[in-house]
Write a protein that holds these residues in place. Structure first.
Motif, short mmCIF file in Angstrom:
data_model
loop_
_atom_site.label_atom_id
_atom_site.label_comp_id
_atom_site.label_asym_id
_atom_site.label_seq_id
_atom_site.Cartn_x
_atom_site.Cartn_y
_atom_site.Cartn_z
N LYS A 19 0.83 -1.21 0.00
CA LYS A 19 0.00 0.00 0.00
C LYS A 19 0.86 1.26 0.00
CE LYS A 19 -3.73 -2.48 0.17
NZ LYS A 19 -4.52 -2.68 -1.07
N VAL A 20 2.07 1.18 0.53
CA VAL A 20 2.97 2.33 0.48
C VAL A 20 3.32 2.64 -0.97
CG1 VAL A 20 5.21 3.24 1.19
CG2 VAL A 20 3.88 1.84 2.76
N ASN A 21 3.60 1.59 -1.75
CA ASN A 21 3.84 1.79 -3.18
C ASN A 21 2.64 2.45 -3.84
OD1 ASN A 21 6.45 0.98 -3.55
ND2 ASN A 21 5.98 -0.81 -4.80
N GLU A 22 1.43 2.02 -3.47
CA GLU A 22 0.22 2.61 -4.05
C GLU A 22 0.13 4.10 -3.73
OE1 GLU A 22 -3.50 0.60 -3.60
OE2 GLU A 22 -2.58 -1.38 -3.67
N ALA A 23 0.43 4.45 -2.48
CA ALA A 23 0.39 5.86 -2.09
C ALA A 23 1.43 6.67 -2.87
CB ALA A 23 0.62 5.99 -0.58
N GLU A 24 2.61 6.11 -3.03
CA GLU A 24 3.67 6.82 -3.75
C GLU A 24 3.34 6.93 -5.24
OE1 GLU A 24 7.29 5.54 -0.71
OE2 GLU A 24 6.89 4.34 -2.51
N LEU A 81 6.60 2.26 -13.97
CA LEU A 81 6.43 0.97 -13.32
C LEU A 81 7.03 1.05 -11.92
CD1 LEU A 81 7.51 -1.29 -16.35
CD2 LEU A 81 5.25 -0.33 -15.82
N ASN A 82 6.16 0.95 -10.91
CA ASN A 82 6.58 1.02 -9.51
C ASN A 82 6.70 -0.41 -8.99
OD1 ASN A 82 7.15 1.87 -6.94
ND2 ASN A 82 5.30 3.08 -6.67
N THR A 83 7.91 -0.87 -8.77
CA THR A 83 8.20 -2.30 -8.60
C THR A 83 8.28 -2.73 -7.14
OG1 THR A 83 10.58 -1.92 -8.65
CG2 THR A 83 9.47 -2.26 -10.78
N CYS A 84 8.34 -4.05 -6.96
CA CYS A 84 8.36 -4.67 -5.63
C CYS A 84 9.44 -5.75 -5.59
CB CYS A 84 6.99 -5.27 -5.33
SG CYS A 84 6.87 -6.15 -3.74
N ALA A 85 10.04 -5.93 -4.40
CA ALA A 85 11.08 -6.95 -4.25
C ALA A 85 10.90 -7.77 -2.98
CB ALA A 85 12.46 -6.30 -4.25
N CYS A 94 11.27 -0.89 -5.18
CA CYS A 94 12.21 -1.74 -4.44
C CYS A 94 13.00 -2.68 -5.34
CB CYS A 94 11.46 -2.52 -3.36
SG CYS A 94 10.92 -1.48 -1.99
N ALA A 95 12.37 -3.23 -6.39
CA ALA A 95 13.09 -4.15 -7.27
C ALA A 95 14.21 -3.43 -8.02
CB ALA A 95 12.13 -4.80 -8.25
N SER A 96 13.95 -2.19 -8.46
CA SER A 96 14.99 -1.45 -9.17
C SER A 96 16.02 -0.87 -8.21
CB SER A 96 14.36 -0.34 -10.03
OG SER A 96 13.53 0.50 -9.28
N GLU A 97 15.66 -0.68 -6.95
CA GLU A 97 16.64 -0.31 -5.92
C GLU A 97 17.61 -1.46 -5.70
OE1 GLU A 97 18.53 2.04 -3.23
OE2 GLU A 97 16.59 2.74 -3.91
N LYS A 98 17.07 -2.68 -5.70
CA LYS A 98 17.87 -3.88 -5.42
C LYS A 98 18.79 -4.24 -6.59
CE LYS A 98 17.34 -8.70 -3.96
NZ LYS A 98 17.94 -9.37 -5.12
N ASP A 99 18.28 -4.09 -7.81
CA ASP A 99 19.05 -4.53 -8.97
C ASP A 99 18.78 -3.59 -10.15
OD1 ASP A 99 20.54 -5.88 -10.83
OD2 ASP A 99 19.39 -7.74 -10.77
N LYS A 100 19.33 -2.41 -10.08
CA LYS A 100 19.11 -1.38 -11.11
C LYS A 100 19.56 -1.85 -12.49
CE LYS A 100 20.10 3.52 -12.02
NZ LYS A 100 20.81 4.74 -11.53
N LYS A 101 20.69 -2.55 -12.55
CA LYS A 101 21.27 -2.94 -13.83
C LYS A 101 20.36 -3.87 -14.63
CE LYS A 101 26.13 -2.30 -12.54
NZ LYS A 101 27.46 -2.95 -12.37
N SER A 102 19.61 -4.75 -13.93
CA SER A 102 18.75 -5.69 -14.65
C SER A 102 17.64 -4.96 -15.40
CB SER A 102 18.16 -6.72 -13.68
OG SER A 102 17.21 -6.12 -12.82
N PHE A 103 17.24 -3.81 -14.90
CA PHE A 103 16.22 -3.02 -15.59
C PHE A 103 16.84 -2.16 -16.69
CE2 PHE A 103 14.20 -4.14 -11.62
CZ PHE A 103 12.92 -4.46 -12.02
N PHE A 130 14.47 5.27 -18.10
CA PHE A 130 15.04 5.79 -16.87
C PHE A 130 14.76 4.81 -15.74
CE2 PHE A 130 14.60 8.20 -12.89
CZ PHE A 130 15.82 8.85 -12.85
N VAL A 131 15.73 4.68 -14.82
CA VAL A 131 15.57 3.81 -13.64
C VAL A 131 16.04 4.55 -12.39
CG1 VAL A 131 16.12 1.59 -12.59
CG2 VAL A 131 16.09 1.78 -15.08
N CYS A 132 15.22 4.48 -11.33
CA CYS A 132 15.66 4.92 -10.01
C CYS A 132 15.13 3.92 -8.98
CB CYS A 132 15.21 6.35 -9.68
SG CYS A 132 13.43 6.55 -9.51
N GLY A 133 15.44 4.14 -7.71
CA GLY A 133 15.10 3.15 -6.70
C GLY A 133 13.87 3.48 -5.89
N ALA A 134 13.85 2.97 -4.65
CA ALA A 134 12.69 3.14 -3.77
C ALA A 134 12.75 4.44 -2.99
CB ALA A 134 12.61 1.97 -2.79
N ARG A 135 13.94 4.99 -2.81
CA ARG A 135 14.11 6.13 -1.92
C ARG A 135 14.10 7.48 -2.64
NH1 ARG A 135 18.98 3.73 1.91
NH2 ARG A 135 19.28 2.00 0.49
#
Length: 407
Positions: free
Chosen positions: A11-16, A43-47, A77-86, A93-98
């Protein structure tokens, strides 16, 4: 131009995502949260599990089927964990969770627009997800999220109240990565609840930890004009040995004491929870304790899932159980969860409950009661309104409701 903001995970992802959607609208885009043809995709991802991370990567191929030339922006979170795979999948463009505000900056730069920054979340439907804090300091041995979201940080009560005042949704959901740790200055979650004592909207809480369940906290909830009597109290295992290995800071006995305290103040409360099947150290005896606590705690609903080792966590180094053992235990856990949910719903047959109509599905008006029973009303009524309903009989994942009278 049309933009899609698609969300996986919590739900935090949904709010963001709501904040990103509002910003894109301010930039001039027509925005939706449903997968469809569009000019850009966010695309707001999850890990949280291996499967969630896999689905996050697969999203890129899914959206390209709608528009192979679309610009794709990835965060979470998924792109925070493994940016290169995206990045390897050729996205824009790719950024993380923060740093999800960078998504808006990147879109503005791409289309030569003024960067308006993140906005107050765009609220859709009947629930407004209000993010009150981010991050987690608990570092449970199985959980990757503290490494991706960072340390705990909370918003001021004034800021939260200001956002709530701007929404027309009949239900407010307070959420965060660990809302039990909410703290701004000398203010706690109990203080935040007390500040909502004049709020007429239904107030629902996100996932809670045992430490927040105190007499003082429950007394504050009792004073709310319209509190949704659902407590999602994270458990994860009914075994003390497994809880210790998970670095959870309570015992089975302490957890059950917190459940009893909730029922003291809210006898009809729906206590919902999460339980992991097949944690690395879990024996059959440990698992049986997870099964037995479902009835002992009188859970209304259980979110059950198999243990998924996350690289970078303490539990990743533990010897994992076989997929067959985890699958078999998950199956038994799901069956026990189904029985618990049926028992809880059947206990309210013939009783009157508040019901907020949310959407129309196959000739039914669907919505949820305050204690989180899904209601199915034959015919259509105005969504976004609260009604008094009588539960008639169990149906699908909820119950038929009738005898409508609008509040």
């Amino acid at each position: 131009m049309k933009a899609v903001v698609f969300t996986l995970g919590c739900k935090v992802n949904e709010a963001e995502s709501g904040s990103i959607m509002a910003a894109l609208e301010k930039l001039g885009f027509e925005v939706t949260d449903s997968l469809c043809p569009a000019d850009i995709y966010v695309l707001n991802t999850c890990a949280v599990t291996c499967e969630a991370e896999k689905k996050s990567r697969q999203l890129i191929a899914r959206v390209r089927k709608f528009n192979g030339n679309a610009d794709i922006f990835v965060c979470g979170c998924a792109s925070e964990k493994d940016k290169k795979s995206f990045e390897a999948r050729g996205v824009t463009f790719v950024c993380g969770a923060r740093d999800k505000g960078k998504i808006v900056e990147a879109v503005a730069l791409k289309f030569n627009l003024f960067n308006c920054g993140l906005q107050q979340p765009k609220q859709t439907g009947t629930r407004a997800f209000i993010k009150v804090q981010d991050g987690c300091n608990n570092f449970c041995s199985y959980c990757i999220i503290p490494y991706l979201r960072g340390r705990e940080i909370s918003r001021s009560i004034e800021d939260i109240l200001g956002e709530i005042a701007k929404t027309d949704c009949p239900e407010i959901v307070l959420n965060g990565i660990n809302i039990s740790s909410y703290g701004y200055g000398d203010k706690t979650l109990t203080d935040l609840i007390s500040a909502l004592s004049k709020e007429k909207k239904r107030i629902r809480l996100g996932s809670l930890e045992c430490n927040i369940i105190t007499e003082e906290f429950l007394e504050a909830l009792k004073k709310l004009p319209d509190f949704a009597e659902q407590f999602h109290l994270s458990l994860q295992s009914g075994s003390n040995a497994v809880l210790k290995a998970m670095n959870r800071r309570y015992t089975r006995e302490e957890y059950l004491e917190k459940c009893a305290l909730i029922y003291k103040y809210f006898p009809d409360a729906a206590i919902t929870t999460d339980i992991i099947a097949g944690f690395a150290t879990e024996t059959e005896e440990d698992f049986e304790k997870s099964l037995s606590i479902i009835e002992e705690a009188k859970f209304a609903r259980v979110h059950a899932f198999a243990f998924s080792p996350r690289e970078g966590t303490v539990a990743f180094k533990m010897k994992d159980l076989s997929p067959q053992v985890k699958s078999e235990r998950l199956h038994r856990l799901l069956k026990a969860a189904e029985r618990a949910q049926s028992r809880y719903i059947e206990g309210f047959i013939g009783r009157s409950l508040d019901f907020i109509a949310e959407e129309i599905q196959n000739g039914y008006t669907c919505g949820y009661t305050g204690n989180y029973i899904k209601g199915y009303l034959a015919g259509e009524v105005c969504t976004g309104k609260k009604y008094k309903v009588i539960l008639k009989e169990k149906f699908a994942d909820g119950a038929y409701v009738y005898n409508i009278s609008q509040d």
